[in-house]
Design an enzyme around this catalytic site. Sequence first.
Site, PDB file in Angstrom:
ATOM      1  N   HIS A  72      -2.778  -9.514  12.331  1.00  0.00           N
ATOM      2  CA  HIS A  72      -2.146  -8.277  11.871  1.00  0.00           C
ATOM      3  C   HIS A  72      -1.710  -7.457  13.097  1.00  0.00           C
ATOM      4  O   HIS A  72      -2.480  -7.282  14.037  1.00  0.00           O
ATOM      5  CB  HIS A  72      -3.134  -7.486  11.015  1.00  0.00           C
ATOM      6  CG  HIS A  72      -2.616  -6.133  10.630  1.00  0.00           C
ATOM      7  ND1 HIS A  72      -1.363  -5.961  10.082  1.00  0.00           N
ATOM      8  CD2 HIS A  72      -3.163  -4.893  10.750  1.00  0.00           C
ATOM      9  CE1 HIS A  72      -1.172  -4.663   9.865  1.00  0.00           C
ATOM     10  NE2 HIS A  72      -2.238  -4.002  10.263  1.00  0.00           N
TER      11      HIS A  72
ATOM     12  N   SER B  91      -7.258  -1.820   6.536  1.00  0.00           N
ATOM     13  CA  SER B  91      -8.206  -0.719   6.741  1.00  0.00           C
ATOM     14  C   SER B  91      -8.983  -0.420   5.482  1.00  0.00           C
ATOM     15  O   SER B  91      -8.521  -0.655   4.363  1.00  0.00           O
ATOM     16  CB  SER B  91      -7.446   0.532   7.181  1.00  0.00           C
ATOM     17  OG  SER B  91      -7.059   0.400   8.523  1.00  0.00           O
TER      18      SER B  91
ATOM     19  N   SER C 293     -10.223   3.147  13.866  1.00  0.00           N
ATOM     20  CA  SER C 293      -9.447   2.038  13.279  1.00  0.00           C
ATOM     21  C   SER C 293      -9.403   0.840  14.228  1.00  0.00           C
ATOM     22  O   SER C 293      -9.431  -0.311  13.797  1.00  0.00           O
ATOM     23  CB  SER C 293      -8.036   2.492  12.885  1.00  0.00           C
ATOM     24  OG  SER C 293      -7.187   2.644  14.005  1.00  0.00           O
TER      25      SER C 293
ATOM     26  N   GLU D 104       0.847  -1.189   0.000  1.00  0.00           N
ATOM     27  CA  GLU D 104       0.000   0.000   0.000  1.00  0.00           C
ATOM     28  C   GLU D 104       0.884   1.241   0.000  1.00  0.00           C
ATOM     29  O   GLU D 104       0.417   2.346   0.218  1.00  0.00           O
ATOM     30  CB  GLU D 104      -0.957  -0.001   1.179  1.00  0.00           C
ATOM     31  CG  GLU D 104      -0.298  -0.089   2.536  1.00  0.00           C
ATOM     32  CD  GLU D 104      -1.306   0.002   3.656  1.00  0.00           C
ATOM     33  OE1 GLU D 104      -1.960   1.051   3.744  1.00  0.00           O
ATOM     34  OE2 GLU D 104      -1.423  -0.955   4.434  1.00  0.00           O
TER      35      GLU D 104
ATOM     36  N   CYS E   9      -3.438  -3.206   4.508  1.00  0.00           N
ATOM     37  CA  CYS E   9      -2.550  -4.258   5.035  1.00  0.00           C
ATOM     38  C   CYS E   9      -2.995  -5.657   4.655  1.00  0.00           C
ATOM     39  O   CYS E   9      -2.284  -6.631   4.892  1.00  0.00           O
ATOM     40  CB  CYS E   9      -2.478  -4.172   6.555  1.00  0.00           C
ATOM     41  SG  CYS E   9      -1.890  -2.592   7.137  1.00  0.00           S
TER      42      CYS E   9
HETATM   43  P1  HMG Z   1      -2.940   7.489  21.179  1.00  0.00           P
HETATM   44  O1  HMG Z   1      -4.281   8.077  21.217  1.00  0.00           O
HETATM   45  O2  HMG Z   1      -1.807   8.429  21.225  1.00  0.00           O
HETATM   46  O3  HMG Z   1      -2.704   6.501  22.370  1.00  0.00           O
HETATM   47  O4  HMG Z   1      -2.786   6.587  19.875  1.00  0.00           O
HETATM   48  P2  HMG Z   1      -3.655   6.129  23.621  1.00  0.00           P
HETATM   49  O5  HMG Z   1      -3.835   7.310  24.466  1.00  0.00           O
HETATM   50  O6  HMG Z   1      -4.872   5.371  23.126  1.00  0.00           O
HETATM   51  O7  HMG Z   1      -2.686   5.112  24.347  1.00  0.00           O
HETATM   52  C1  HMG Z   1      -2.289   3.928  23.749  1.00  0.00           C
HETATM   53  C2  HMG Z   1      -2.175   2.881  24.836  1.00  0.00           C
HETATM   54  O8  HMG Z   1      -1.082   3.227  25.694  1.00  0.00           O
HETATM   55  C3  HMG Z   1      -3.398   2.775  25.746  1.00  0.00           C
HETATM   56  O9  HMG Z   1      -3.535   1.419  26.052  1.00  0.00           O
HETATM   57  C4  HMG Z   1      -2.960   3.544  26.986  1.00  0.00           C
HETATM   58  O10 HMG Z   1      -3.649   3.151  28.177  1.00  0.00           O
HETATM   59  C5  HMG Z   1      -1.501   3.166  27.044  1.00  0.00           C
HETATM   60  P3  HMG Z   1      -4.989   0.705  25.899  1.00  0.00           P
HETATM   61  O11 HMG Z   1      -5.898   1.407  26.821  1.00  0.00           O
HETATM   62  O12 HMG Z   1      -5.393   0.898  24.429  1.00  0.00           O
HETATM   63  O13 HMG Z   1      -4.713  -0.716  26.202  1.00  0.00           O
HETATM   64  N1  HMG Z   1      -0.651   4.105  27.819  1.00  0.00           N
HETATM   65  C6  HMG Z   1       0.331   3.705  28.628  1.00  0.00           C
HETATM   66  N2  HMG Z   1       0.771   2.489  28.987  1.00  0.00           N
HETATM   67  C7  HMG Z   1       1.832   2.418  29.837  1.00  0.00           C
HETATM   68  N3  HMG Z   1       2.445   3.514  30.369  1.00  0.00           N
HETATM   69  C8  HMG Z   1       2.011   4.763  30.028  1.00  0.00           C
HETATM   70  C9  HMG Z   1       0.932   4.883  29.136  1.00  0.00           C
HETATM   71  N4  HMG Z   1       0.268   5.942  28.608  1.00  0.00           N
HETATM   72  C10 HMG Z   1      -0.690   5.456  27.776  1.00  0.00           C
HETATM   73  N5  HMG Z   1       2.641   5.821  30.554  1.00  0.00           N
HETATM   74  C11 HMG Z   1      -3.342   4.863  18.312  1.00  0.00           C
HETATM   75  C12 HMG Z   1      -2.992   5.172  19.761  1.00  0.00           C
HETATM   76  C13 HMG Z   1      -3.232   3.354  18.115  1.00  0.00           C
HETATM   77  C14 HMG Z   1      -4.760   5.324  18.028  1.00  0.00           C
HETATM   78  C15 HMG Z   1      -2.331   5.593  17.378  1.00  0.00           C
HETATM   79  O14 HMG Z   1      -1.032   5.111  17.600  1.00  0.00           O
HETATM   80  C16 HMG Z   1      -2.657   5.463  15.907  1.00  0.00           C
HETATM   81  O15 HMG Z   1      -3.477   6.191  15.370  1.00  0.00           O
HETATM   82  N6  HMG Z   1      -1.987   4.504  15.194  1.00  0.00           N
HETATM   83  C17 HMG Z   1      -2.209   4.268  13.763  1.00  0.00           C
HETATM   84  C18 HMG Z   1      -3.503   3.519  13.510  1.00  0.00           C
HETATM   85  C19 HMG Z   1      -3.443   2.085  13.946  1.00  0.00           C
HETATM   86  O16 HMG Z   1      -2.401   1.496  14.099  1.00  0.00           O
HETATM   87  N7  HMG Z   1      -4.625   1.461  14.098  1.00  0.00           N
HETATM   88  C20 HMG Z   1      -4.713   0.063  14.436  1.00  0.00           C
HETATM   89  C21 HMG Z   1      -5.938  -0.616  13.834  1.00  0.00           C
HETATM   90  S1  HMG Z   1      -6.097  -0.293  12.090  1.00  0.00           S
HETATM   91  C22 HMG Z   1      -4.943  -1.330  11.330  1.00  0.00           C
HETATM   92  O17 HMG Z   1      -4.417  -2.181  11.969  1.00  0.00           O
HETATM   93  C23 HMG Z   1      -4.632  -1.092   9.900  1.00  0.00           C
HETATM   94  C24 HMG Z   1      -3.329  -0.389   9.622  1.00  0.00           C
HETATM   95  O18 HMG Z   1      -2.250  -1.278   9.819  1.00  0.00           O
HETATM   96  C25 HMG Z   1      -3.319   0.162   8.207  1.00  0.00           C
HETATM   97  C26 HMG Z   1      -3.693  -0.738   7.074  1.00  0.00           C
HETATM   98  O19 HMG Z   1      -4.543  -1.591   7.143  1.00  0.00           O
HETATM   99  O20 HMG Z   1      -3.158  -0.480   6.004  1.00  0.00           O
HETATM  100  C27 HMG Z   1      -3.091   0.769  10.541  1.00  0.00           C
END
Ligand code: HMG
Length: 407
Positions: free
Chosen positions: A256, A327, A224, A102, A134
């Site tokens: 994934h 996605s 996502s 992609e 992906c």
């Molecule tokens: P965010 O909003 O910055 O993070 O982005 P958050 O506030 O949700 O925190 C993440 C996790 O860290 C949480 O854990 C927090 O509690 C924890 P959870 O509650 O989810 O279990 N946390 C901590 N843990 C330990 N010590 C600390 C601490 N602080 C917080 N101090 C987000 C997170 C994944 C949304 C962002 O990184 C993002 O947008 N990533 C890109 C999109 C993505 O990967 N999506 C996944 C599903 S879609 C997919 O897989 C397809 C893809 O690969 C593309 C394709 O298909 O081509 C992306």
Amino acid sequence: MTQPGPAPAPLHPHPTDSPEDSMQAIGIHDLALATAHHVLDLGDLAESTGTDPNKYRIGLGQSLMSVPAPDEDIVTMAATAARTLLERTGTEGIRTVLFATESGVDQSKSAGLFVHKLLDLPSTVRVLEVKQACYGATAAVQAATGIIARNPGEKVLVIAADVAKYALDSSGEPTQGAGAVAMLIAADPDLLVIERGSGLSSVDVDDFWRPNDSAVALVDGALSLTAYLDALTSAWDDYRDQGGVAIEEIDRFTMHQPFTKMARKALKRLGQHTGAELGDELQEVSFTYNRDLGNTYTASMWAGLAALLDLEDDLAGRRIGLFSYGSGATGEFFTGIVQPGYRSSRRAAQVQEALEARVPIALPEYRELHARVLPSDTDVETERVTKAPYRFAGIRGRARVYEATGA
Ligand code: HMG
């Protein structure tokens, strides 16, 4: 790293496999992984933004990310992975090359044709590019099994290669990465027989996408996550409707892994959905490479599979459940049976070497590289950085030029 639990009871053929079908086993005969020249420590990224590094290490389950050098891209990583693979298997029987990505480098020409030339593959092959975020490599592998079912003497080279890139200072930034997995799909494979049952789920959703004029992906992070989990449960339900085995008959999982914590969330959701107890020991080993590669998009699930096959000693005859998510969104749940001789094809040392050979990149240099855009109206000669066997030499007359480095 949690050690896997004791091996469950012997396995049974898939209910949809007739005796005749099961004689024609098709699947992954061999596979190889490659990544990029640089590595960025997520601790450094966290420090630069005043973020607790545990948010990345524990919250996302990621430690490092691969970052391509200016003379690397999906083609160079793909050619490196495919060369490693073909050095072992040879090219005999290959009549199809499917390149899943992609992060394509051209709107028209398949990136596979650059690899075809770099590897000096025979002209008697069909070459094409496959795209659905992906999920693309899974579509390619499934298509390959169909081609081989029709012509059992043929083999298909499937390559998954991607550079995951989000905007600087965005929440997606710590989930970037880069890598490629090359697989040879064949009848009577040495590694994994792909079973026929497969569960599908497609829905039009704007959770993550990359417009034609954007070098970085756009993402609705929260959406996502739910789109991924919904695709998993829908694909699982379809898998069962199609005659797929009960959850208790699956011994390991690789899903994934946009970040490894996502797969933890996924297995937990699948456990809730099916009522089964699915501990992380069923997938923990599959995180080993991805934790240090970052998101490799199309290659991610297969890098998870590579880690399982490389690092687990007691998988012969075991059933692996694979969940592929792209996605936009398409999800597929399917299974494969690990073959008795899988341990003789291991590559743990070679993968470890590739991961350790990466050259750390400092934050300012990484940010400069990230922001770099190649001019579209003049020829470009890239600087020589990569130590990989192939490099992106530049652009001449608006066409991309690749070359072997002699490495
Ligand atoms: P965010 O909003 O910055 O993070 O982005 P958050 O506030 O949700 O925190 C993440 C996790 O860290 C949480 O854990 C927090 O509690 C924890 P959870 O509650 O989810 O279990 N946390 C901590 N843990 C330990 N010590 C600390 C601490 N602080 C917080 N101090 C987000 C997170 C994944 C949304 C962002 O990184 C993002 O947008 N990533 C890109 C999109 C993505 O990967 N999506 C996944 C599903 S879609 C997919 O897989 C397809 C893809 O690969 C593309 C394709 O298909 O081509 C992306």
